[in-house]
Design a protein around this motif. Sequence first.
Motif, short mmCIF file in Angstrom:
data_model
loop_
_atom_site.label_atom_id
_atom_site.label_comp_id
_atom_site.label_asym_id
_atom_site.label_seq_id
_atom_site.Cartn_x
_atom_site.Cartn_y
_atom_site.Cartn_z
N GLU A 1 1.17 -1.17 -0.03
CA GLU A 1 0.10 -0.31 0.40
C GLU A 1 0.79 1.23 -0.01
O GLU A 1 0.45 1.86 0.57
N ARG A 2 1.85 1.07 0.20
CA ARG A 2 2.73 2.67 -0.58
C ARG A 2 2.53 2.90 -1.21
O ARG A 2 1.85 3.15 -2.16
N THR A 3 3.33 4.70 -1.05
CA THR A 3 2.90 5.79 -1.28
C THR A 3 4.18 6.43 -2.18
O THR A 3 3.87 7.52 -3.02
N ASP A 4 5.18 5.42 -1.73
CA ASP A 4 6.28 6.25 -2.37
C ASP A 4 7.00 5.76 -4.29
O ASP A 4 6.62 4.69 -4.82
N ARG A 5 8.27 5.16 -4.34
CA ARG A 5 8.59 4.75 -5.30
C ARG A 5 8.61 3.51 -5.55
O ARG A 5 8.67 2.84 -6.71
N TYR A 6 8.40 2.65 -4.41
CA TYR A 6 7.99 0.94 -4.71
C TYR A 6 7.13 1.19 -4.66
O TYR A 6 6.02 -0.59 -4.27
N GLY A 7 5.60 1.73 -4.24
CA GLY A 7 3.97 1.58 -4.48
C GLY A 7 3.93 2.09 -5.38
O GLY A 7 3.50 2.80 -5.59
N GLY A 8 1.94 1.65 -5.65
CA GLY A 8 1.76 2.33 -6.61
C GLY A 8 1.17 1.63 -7.65
O GLY A 8 0.56 0.75 -7.95
N SER A 9 1.97 2.28 -8.60
CA SER A 9 2.18 2.42 -10.25
C SER A 9 2.85 0.52 -10.53
O SER A 9 3.12 0.35 -10.03
N VAL A 10 2.20 0.39 -11.37
CA VAL A 10 3.60 -1.37 -11.64
C VAL A 10 4.84 -0.82 -11.66
O VAL A 10 5.14 -1.90 -11.22
N ALA A 11 5.07 0.46 -12.57
CA ALA A 11 6.31 0.73 -12.19
C ALA A 11 6.48 0.90 -11.03
O ALA A 11 8.25 0.09 -10.82
N ASN A 12 6.51 0.95 -10.94
CA ASN A 12 7.43 1.27 -8.55
C ASN A 12 7.10 -0.14 -8.12
O ASN A 12 7.99 -0.51 -7.22
N ARG A 13 5.85 -0.54 -7.77
CA ARG A 13 5.96 -2.14 -6.99
C ARG A 13 6.86 -3.16 -8.59
O ARG A 13 6.97 -4.03 -7.15
N ILE A 14 7.42 -2.87 -9.38
CA ILE A 14 8.03 -3.88 -9.64
C ILE A 14 9.78 -3.56 -9.42
O ILE A 14 10.29 -4.64 -9.65
N ARG A 15 9.95 -2.18 -8.95
CA ARG A 15 11.08 -1.55 -8.51
C ARG A 15 11.88 -2.42 -7.78
O ARG A 15 13.25 -2.63 -7.83
N PHE A 16 11.27 -3.52 -6.67
CA PHE A 16 12.38 -3.59 -5.77
C PHE A 16 12.59 -4.87 -6.87
O PHE A 16 14.11 -5.69 -5.76
N ALA A 17 11.33 -6.09 -6.99
CA ALA A 17 12.06 -6.79 -7.87
C ALA A 17 13.25 -6.74 -8.65
O ALA A 17 13.87 -7.47 -8.53
N THR A 18 13.57 -6.14 -9.38
CA THR A 18 13.93 -5.31 -10.47
C THR A 18 15.41 -4.69 -9.58
O THR A 18 16.48 -5.71 -10.18
N GLU A 19 15.21 -4.86 -8.84
CA GLU A 19 16.61 -3.50 -8.05
C GLU A 19 16.96 -5.60 -7.19
O GLU A 19 18.78 -5.01 -8.22
N VAL A 20 16.51 -6.12 -6.76
CA VAL A 20 17.43 -7.53 -5.85
C VAL A 20 17.93 -7.79 -7.25
O VAL A 20 19.22 -8.35 -6.57
N THR A 21 17.24 -8.38 -8.47
CA THR A 21 17.53 -8.90 -9.69
C THR A 21 18.43 -8.60 -9.86
O THR A 21 20.11 -9.08 -10.38
N SER A 22 18.73 -6.65 -10.23
CA SER A 22 19.99 -6.53 -10.88
C SER A 22 21.21 -6.29 -10.08
O SER A 22 22.62 -6.64 -10.31
N ALA A 23 21.10 -6.47 -8.87
CA ALA A 23 22.19 -6.44 -8.00
C ALA A 23 22.52 -7.94 -7.36
O ALA A 23 24.01 -7.49 -7.01
#
Length: 355
Positions: free
Chosen positions: A190-212
């Motif tokens: 239910e986040r409202t920052d860059r990790y929540g809300g839109s699809v682009a934001n909700r996939i961000r954590f998965a993308t960052e972990v995978t990239s790291a």
Amino acid sequence: MNVWTPVVVGALQLPHRLAMAPMTRDRSLADGLPSELNVEYYRQRASMALIITEGTQPSEDGQGYLLTPGLHTDAHIAGWREVTDAVHAEGGRIVVQLMHTGRISHPDNTPHHRTPVAPSAVQPKGVMFTATGPQEMPVPRALTADEVTGVVGEFRRAAAAAVTAGFDGVEIHGANGYLVHQFLSANANERTDRYGGSVANRIRFATEVTSAVAAEIGADRTGLRVSPGNPYNDITEPDTHEVYPALLDAIDPLGLAYLHIIQGPDEELLRRIRRQWSTALIVNRGGTPLATRFADLDSGLADVVSVGAAALANPDLPHRVRTGAPLNEPDPATFYGGDHRGYTDYPTLLTTSEH
């Protein structure tokens, strides 16, 4: 494509296409160290094309269940080295699945007894088994944006530890309602920052972990497991046809070794993922006959198929399948916790013939 045809998966040369799926068995030591039983269990199954270990926590906060292994201390690394050495001595290949459970946890099951962390302070439905019996899972604490970055670092450090421990690669657990999946979902996030809300934001954590992880150990030794639409652990995903293609768009350019999908009823999405994904695709159709799974190889939907219970109950599963021998039946009563019974005592064809 025949199940016995060799295949290249990232940096790995697999002799056939039958992999062992990750399965939590709750038989590690209380401090997260792999046990002697763990060493024998994985050694016995080294004839699988690829072993993907049980979910392994990258940090103390990542632990959800009792007696699950960790990979965030020097002692953990040394313990896992015994496992990987045993598997490699038998000619096998093994990757570790890194699993942060997020809100699917209870303070009684962790070393520090802190409140579980999650994308948002949303209590999951259901209970968690603890040493004192089943307990309601508490309302988790929402991670700050800086803490989210810290968790990405935990995955990166655990991936480096995996290489030191002798693993052939890392699978990131982005499925089954755990932390990565929680960020992807519509109800746990239910986040409202860059990790929540839109699809682009909700996939961000998965993308960052995978990239790291890929940056740390090489994309060709990195895999990601997903389960689109899987409601397990109180997950709601009404927009899988938007979320998962967007996630694949973000990570496919990395050139990962593989994507591992737990397939539900949405065949259209699976076909779309197959078309979109450019490297190896491992498909798991839990609860279906092996013949059904092998058909995915023939149709080109899968490059590798993974199996859980059949590998659990049959240490020599590839040999049994290749020769048409009957399979041992798994015993659900011994799936979680306990001793060697239902863990390292399933007979092979060789041991059966000796009696």
